[in-house]
Design a protein around this motif. Structure first.
Motif, short mmCIF file in Angstrom:
data_model
loop_
_atom_site.label_atom_id
_atom_site.label_comp_id
_atom_site.label_asym_id
_atom_site.label_seq_id
_atom_site.Cartn_x
_atom_site.Cartn_y
_atom_site.Cartn_z
N PRO A 173 -7.22 7.39 14.47
CA PRO A 173 -6.90 6.03 14.93
C PRO A 173 -7.45 4.94 14.00
CG PRO A 173 -7.66 7.36 16.76
CD PRO A 173 -7.90 8.16 15.53
N THR A 174 -8.58 5.22 13.36
CA THR A 174 -9.13 4.26 12.41
C THR A 174 -8.21 4.08 11.22
OG1 THR A 174 -11.42 4.73 13.06
CG2 THR A 174 -11.07 3.78 10.87
N TYR A 175 -7.73 5.18 10.68
CA TYR A 175 -6.80 5.12 9.55
C TYR A 175 -5.51 4.38 9.95
CZ TYR A 175 -3.40 6.67 6.09
OH TYR A 175 -2.41 6.70 5.13
N THR A 176 -5.00 4.68 11.12
CA THR A 176 -3.79 4.00 11.61
C THR A 176 -4.02 2.51 11.77
OG1 THR A 176 -3.17 6.03 12.78
CG2 THR A 176 -2.06 4.01 13.42
N ALA A 177 -5.21 2.13 12.26
CA ALA A 177 -5.52 0.71 12.45
C ALA A 177 -5.57 -0.03 11.11
CB ALA A 177 -6.85 0.56 13.19
N ILE A 178 -6.10 0.62 10.08
CA ILE A 178 -6.14 -0.02 8.77
C ILE A 178 -4.73 -0.24 8.24
CG2 ILE A 178 -6.92 0.25 6.38
CD1 ILE A 178 -9.25 1.88 7.42
N ILE A 179 -3.87 0.77 8.38
CA ILE A 179 -2.50 0.65 7.90
C ILE A 179 -1.75 -0.45 8.65
CG2 ILE A 179 -0.31 1.87 7.62
CD1 ILE A 179 -2.53 2.79 5.74
N GLU A 180 -2.04 -0.59 9.94
CA GLU A 180 -1.30 -1.54 10.77
C GLU A 180 -1.81 -2.96 10.64
OE1 GLU A 180 -0.28 -2.29 15.53
OE2 GLU A 180 -1.25 -0.43 14.86
N HIS A 181 -3.14 -3.14 10.60
CA HIS A 181 -3.73 -4.48 10.68
C HIS A 181 -4.24 -5.01 9.34
CE1 HIS A 181 -3.55 -4.51 15.07
NE2 HIS A 181 -4.02 -3.28 15.05
N ALA A 182 -4.30 -4.19 8.31
CA ALA A 182 -4.78 -4.64 7.00
C ALA A 182 -3.71 -4.36 5.95
CB ALA A 182 -6.09 -3.97 6.64
N LYS A 183 -2.54 -4.89 6.18
CA LYS A 183 -1.43 -4.66 5.27
C LYS A 183 -1.61 -5.45 3.98
CE LYS A 183 1.76 -3.94 9.16
NZ LYS A 183 2.99 -4.41 9.83
N ASN A 184 -0.84 -5.04 2.98
CA ASN A 184 -0.81 -5.74 1.69
C ASN A 184 -2.18 -5.81 1.03
OD1 ASN A 184 1.98 -6.28 2.11
ND2 ASN A 184 1.45 -8.10 3.31
N GLY A 185 -2.95 -4.76 1.20
CA GLY A 185 -4.23 -4.68 0.51
C GLY A 185 -5.33 -5.58 1.05
N LYS A 186 -5.20 -6.06 2.29
CA LYS A 186 -6.25 -6.90 2.87
C LYS A 186 -7.51 -6.07 3.10
CE LYS A 186 -3.14 -10.17 5.14
NZ LYS A 186 -2.72 -10.75 6.44
N PRO A 187 -8.69 -6.64 2.84
CA PRO A 187 -9.94 -5.87 2.90
C PRO A 187 -10.29 -5.44 4.31
CG PRO A 187 -10.40 -8.20 2.57
CD PRO A 187 -8.91 -8.05 2.44
N ALA A 188 -10.85 -4.24 4.42
CA ALA A 188 -11.25 -3.68 5.71
C ALA A 188 -12.64 -3.07 5.57
CB ALA A 188 -10.26 -2.62 6.18
#
Length: 361
Positions: free
Chosen positions: A208-223
């Motif tokens: 779920p963490t990986y999915t959240a990064i893909i969904e909410h930090a698109k276009n290379g936004k820092p996480a």
């Protein structure tokens, strides 16, 4: 009989600690009208009839002032720190040690303005030290001729008036802005993981963490990801590396620069595992076990946008703050070695500067 549960949690008492006192800390809401008492039920999950009830009286409970009006925010432009025009004020240092023997230190007695940031951390783990420092400065101000102005900064508080009275702030000098006033709007998502074992729960959070990064930090936004221990920092980095290489193939999802461009920086990193994850997968991690050079390189690469994801131990939250579009807190607890038990993170530590939080609990 009507019963309303305000809080519940599973507590595991290990055999080797059966003769030691255990402390449980938890937060629950208070409703009006205030009931005469709250009841704490402790029930065994294995033995029938093994339970006890502890009444907690609310008769002498001290609450903050009801609904204090927030301060209206004016449309002002903040000044940079160099506007102080004093290098000594622009380089914060630990103030506890030099202020202990203030009578023998001339520079301490010459302080005219004392600025303390993040005063809301007074309820955190380092709160007693912060309380002593502020109280000491008030004591110094009462014994010298020079008037010391105390400027305290914090997040929005429910008992701002109490803290204002503590630092001797007058009513016109107290400003308590509403929680919605932030440089960036805050969006919070909470996702529960109903697994009792802490290790199994952490493993269940990785996908779920990986999915959240893909969904909410698109276009290379820092996480930024916060994990409870050092071991979880590199384990989580390995899992993210595996997921990104599986879905991205030869182009992992978090790589923002080519390996050739990253090579001059990663070649200076001592830890081989960290070096590989940075250069080929765009995932770094920060923990206390890394050398200062390795920590500086990871922080620089993340702040300049050369890597997208940084995994940090929760203990480094305030020591090395990083600005990120997305912050993921993997688990609501950390392990306290002094108490041999898991403790909840302080809310004041969680709500720092992100504009989006994914909170797994």
């Amino acid at each position: 009989m009507w019963c309303h549960f305000l809080h519940h949690e599973y507590f595991l008492l290990k055999k080797q600690y059966i003769d030691e006192d255990r402390t449980l800390s938890f937060t629950f809401p208070i409703y009006e009208p205030l009931p005469p008492q709250y009841l704490i039920h402790v029930v065994s999950d294995k033995w029938i009839g093994s339970q006890t009830v502890l009444p907690v009286s609310c008769r002498h409970l001290i609450l903050p002032e009801k609904y204090p009006p927030p301060t209206e925010l004016l449309d002002l432009q903040p000044l940079p720190i160099n506007a102080l025009r004093n290098p000594s004020n622009e380089s914060p240092d630990k103030w506890d040690a030099p202020s202990c023997r203030w009578k023998q230190r001339k520079h301490v007695k010459e302080v005219g303005r004392f600025i303390v940031d993040e005063l809301h951390l007074i309820w955190g783990q380092g709160g007693p030290i912060l309380e002593v420092i502020v109280s000491r400065m008030r004591n110094i101000a009462s014994q010298i001729d020079t008037k010391i102005k105390i400027v305290a900064l914090s997040t929005s508080l429910a008992n701002a008036k109490d803290l204002g009275e503590w630092i001797s702030a007058i009513s016109h000098g107290l400003f308590n802005f509403p929680p919605g006033v932030r440089p960036l709007p805050l969006e919070i998502h909470i996702q529960g993981v109903s697994i009792a074992s802490s290790e199994a729960r952490m493993q269940a959070m990785t996908k779920p963490t990986y999915t959240a990064i893909i969904e909410h930090a698109k276009n290379g936004k820092p996480a930024v990801l916060f994990v409870p221990t050092r071991k979880h920092s590199w384990l989580t980095a390995v899992d993210l590396m595996t997921y990104s290489s599986r879905e991205g193939g030869e182009n992992p999802m978090f790589v923002l620069q080519s390996s050739a461009e990253l090579e001059p920086f990663v070649d200076r990193i001592r830890e081989s595992m960290l070096r590989e994850r940075l250069q080929y997968y765009g995932v770094g991690y920060l923990q206390e076990g890394l050398s200062p050079t390795d920590q500086d390189i990871v922080r620089t690469l993340f702040e300049t946008g050369w890597i997208q994801v940084c995994v940090m131990t929760s203990s480094m939250c305030s020591g090395m703050p990083l600005c990120a579009h997305l912050v993921i807190i993997m688990g609501r607890q950390y392990y306290d070695g002094r108490e041999n038990a898991h403790r909840d993170y302080q809310v004041s530590v969680i709500l720092q500067k992100p504009d989006k939080i994914i909170f797994f609990k």
